[in-house]
Design a protein around this motif. Structure first.
Motif, short mmCIF file in Angstrom:
data_model
loop_
_atom_site.label_atom_id
_atom_site.label_comp_id
_atom_site.label_asym_id
_atom_site.label_seq_id
_atom_site.Cartn_x
_atom_site.Cartn_y
_atom_site.Cartn_z
N MET A 136 1.33 -1.08 -0.15
CA MET A 136 0.07 0.01 0.17
C MET A 136 1.41 1.32 0.00
SD MET A 136 -0.81 -0.37 4.26
CE MET A 136 -2.28 2.20 3.45
N LEU A 137 0.08 2.33 -0.21
CA LEU A 137 0.93 3.40 -0.02
C LEU A 137 0.59 4.51 0.92
CD1 LEU A 137 2.33 6.37 -1.39
CD2 LEU A 137 0.45 6.59 -1.91
N SER A 138 1.19 5.09 1.67
CA SER A 138 1.12 6.09 3.26
C SER A 138 1.39 7.21 2.92
CB SER A 138 1.85 5.05 3.68
OG SER A 138 0.89 3.76 4.53
N LEU A 139 0.71 8.12 2.89
CA LEU A 139 1.53 10.01 2.87
C LEU A 139 1.34 10.42 4.22
CD1 LEU A 139 0.47 9.13 -0.13
CD2 LEU A 139 -0.22 11.85 0.30
N VAL A 140 2.65 10.49 4.82
CA VAL A 140 2.82 10.63 5.78
C VAL A 140 3.69 12.38 6.16
CG1 VAL A 140 4.61 9.87 8.40
CG2 VAL A 140 4.06 8.30 6.73
N PRO A 141 2.90 13.06 7.33
CA PRO A 141 3.16 14.32 7.48
C PRO A 141 4.78 14.05 8.57
CG PRO A 141 1.44 14.01 8.48
CD PRO A 141 2.35 12.65 7.73
N THR A 142 5.34 15.35 7.95
CA THR A 142 6.75 15.30 8.83
C THR A 142 6.36 16.40 9.95
OG1 THR A 142 7.61 15.97 7.08
CG2 THR A 142 8.29 13.67 7.68
N MET A 159 11.13 4.42 0.81
CA MET A 159 10.97 5.73 1.37
C MET A 159 10.77 6.50 -0.15
SD MET A 159 11.70 6.01 5.19
CE MET A 159 10.62 5.70 6.12
N LEU A 160 9.79 7.04 -0.93
CA LEU A 160 9.58 8.17 -1.48
C LEU A 160 10.21 9.47 -1.02
CD1 LEU A 160 6.51 6.91 -3.25
CD2 LEU A 160 8.99 6.32 -4.22
N CYS A 161 10.96 10.52 -0.99
CA CYS A 161 11.28 11.82 -0.66
C CYS A 161 11.43 12.91 -1.38
CB CYS A 161 12.73 11.32 -0.41
SG CYS A 161 13.00 9.67 0.70
N GLU A 162 10.77 13.57 -0.88
CA GLU A 162 10.40 14.99 -1.18
C GLU A 162 12.99 15.46 -1.90
OE1 GLU A 162 9.67 19.87 -1.74
OE2 GLU A 162 9.10 18.80 -0.08
N ASP A 163 13.63 15.37 -1.06
CA ASP A 163 14.73 15.02 -0.64
C ASP A 163 15.60 14.21 0.37
OD1 ASP A 163 17.55 16.41 0.29
OD2 ASP A 163 16.97 17.76 -0.93
N THR A 164 15.48 13.36 -0.60
CA THR A 164 16.57 11.86 0.02
C THR A 164 17.87 12.15 1.03
OG1 THR A 164 18.57 11.92 -1.24
CG2 THR A 164 16.13 10.52 -1.42
N ARG A 165 18.49 13.31 1.79
CA ARG A 165 18.87 13.96 2.74
C ARG A 165 18.07 14.70 3.33
NH1 ARG A 165 22.00 18.34 -1.47
NH2 ARG A 165 19.98 18.76 -1.28
N SER A 208 4.26 0.71 -12.54
CA SER A 208 3.47 -0.25 -12.43
C SER A 208 2.74 -0.66 -10.77
CB SER A 208 4.11 -1.77 -13.05
OG SER A 208 5.26 -1.87 -12.34
N PRO A 209 1.82 -0.64 -11.36
CA PRO A 209 1.12 -1.33 -9.61
C PRO A 209 1.58 -2.03 -9.21
CG PRO A 209 -1.00 -1.28 -11.93
CD PRO A 209 1.04 -1.19 -12.25
N ASP A 210 2.54 -3.57 -8.92
CA ASP A 210 3.16 -4.30 -8.61
C ASP A 210 3.97 -3.66 -7.85
OD1 ASP A 210 4.90 -3.72 -10.38
OD2 ASP A 210 5.02 -5.98 -11.27
N PHE A 211 4.14 -2.00 -7.80
CA PHE A 211 5.81 -1.57 -6.93
C PHE A 211 4.80 -1.16 -5.65
CE2 PHE A 211 6.90 2.73 -5.36
CZ PHE A 211 8.41 2.78 -5.59
N PHE A 212 3.34 -1.54 -5.59
CA PHE A 212 2.86 -1.41 -4.21
C PHE A 212 2.41 -2.44 -3.74
CE2 PHE A 212 2.27 2.67 -6.63
CZ PHE A 212 2.30 3.77 -5.81
N ASP A 213 3.42 -3.70 -4.02
CA ASP A 213 2.24 -4.44 -3.38
C ASP A 213 3.78 -4.59 -2.13
OD1 ASP A 213 1.61 -5.79 -5.15
OD2 ASP A 213 2.90 -6.92 -5.56
N HIS A 227 -5.40 2.77 -10.28
CA HIS A 227 -5.55 1.17 -10.32
C HIS A 227 -5.50 0.76 -9.15
CE1 HIS A 227 -2.84 3.63 -12.60
NE2 HIS A 227 -2.64 2.40 -13.44
N GLY A 228 -6.75 1.03 -8.57
CA GLY A 228 -7.37 0.31 -7.10
C GLY A 228 -6.00 -0.75 -6.45
N ILE A 229 -5.25 0.73 -5.73
CA ILE A 229 -4.37 0.34 -4.82
C ILE A 229 -4.84 1.59 -3.82
CG2 ILE A 229 -2.14 0.80 -3.96
CD1 ILE A 229 -1.46 1.38 -7.24
N VAL A 230 -4.30 0.43 -2.44
CA VAL A 230 -4.97 0.64 -0.96
C VAL A 230 -3.44 2.00 -0.83
CG1 VAL A 230 -5.32 0.33 1.39
CG2 VAL A 230 -5.80 -1.03 -0.23
#
Length: 269
Positions: free
Chosen positions: A1-7, A29-35, A73-78, A106-109
């Protein structure tokens, strides 16, 4: 699944227990800035004993968001995928909405965790009793785009919230002092941080106070105009071939300024 997490937007203690739990189970972790995110994770490990499963960090920001999502691709969110922006709520003047739309299509949680947000914090701190508000984020920097956006921000009938950089705060206050000289403005500096400070007054009253306070991240909250949908600015009216007395009446109508004071101000131009 995908979670959007505020910091946290400044004070690391604003991280929530739910956010810590989601971060601890993230595979990606998808990051606006990985650093920035790696530094945050390091601090959370030190202060709150956060444990992680050594996630993969991927850069996802406004410049590559569309291209990145087109390659998914949808399986990225497996796996457990988390998106965090540098500070604050994903999707509020930061990427995030396109990821949500992809999941919907894409019906992803997915889930969105609540958390710190500078715009809402400043709105509550402003003390403006008009509870309807519009959030404009950052205005265009210059030209006709800025003029039209500022016009919309000032004369929509609602309390208006803007983000502004220290480089352009003085410019914005100067514009407000001309366009809406009697409107109350609330400035919030460095919300939740060590040098947090609040200011309130007309733009002309605030300008002298900013000479030594300009550094920092700013939220600008502008009092509601009481007049909705005006499409004319003061500059538009002054460009018309009409007497200044008539112009002052029109300007006062859209800004709420006293007509006599407006007329005298135009005479002094």
């Amino acid at each position: 699944m995908l979670s959007l997490v505020p910091t946290p937007i400044g004070n690391i203690a604003d991280i929530s227990l739910r956010s810590l739990e989601v971060l601890s189970n993230a595979h990606v972790m998808l990051c606006e800035d990985t650093r920035v995110t790696k530094k945050l994770i390091h601090l959370l490990k030190e202060r709150y004993e956060l444990t992680t499963i050594e996630p993969k960090f991927i850069s996802l920001h406004s410049h590559n968001e569309a291209e990145f999502i087109a390659s998914l691709s949808p399986d990225f969110f497996d796996q457990n995928v988390v998106y965090v922006s540098d500070a604050g709520m994903p999707g509020i003047s930061d990427p995030g909405q396109m990821l949500v739309r992809y999941c919907q299509d894409h019906g992803i949680v997915y889930d969105v965790l609540p958390g710190a947000n500078a715009a809402l914090s400043a709105f509550v701190a402003s003390g403006f009793v008009e509870t309807k508000m519009l959030f404009f984020g950052f205005l265009p920097h210059k030209g006709n785009d800025r003029s039209s956006a500022l016009q919309e921000a000032l004369f929509n009938g609602y309390t208006t919230i803007l983000y502004e950089s220290p480089k352009r705060l003085d410019k914005l206050l100067s514009e407000l002092s001309i366009a809406v000289p009697e409107r109350q403005v609330f400035l919030a500096k460095e919300i939740t941080k060590r040098y947090q400070h609040f200011y309130r007054g007309t733009a002309s009253e605030l300008i002298p106070q900013m000479e030594k306070e300009i550094r920092g991240e700013w939220v600008v909250v502008i009092e509601a105009s009481g007049t909705k949908g005006s499409s004319l600015s003061e500059q538009d009216i002054l460009a018309l071939d009409i007497p200044k007395k008539a112009a002052s009446k029109l300007i006062a109508k859209i800004t709420g300024e006293n007509p006599k004071e407006c007329y005298q101000r135009l005479l002094d131009l």
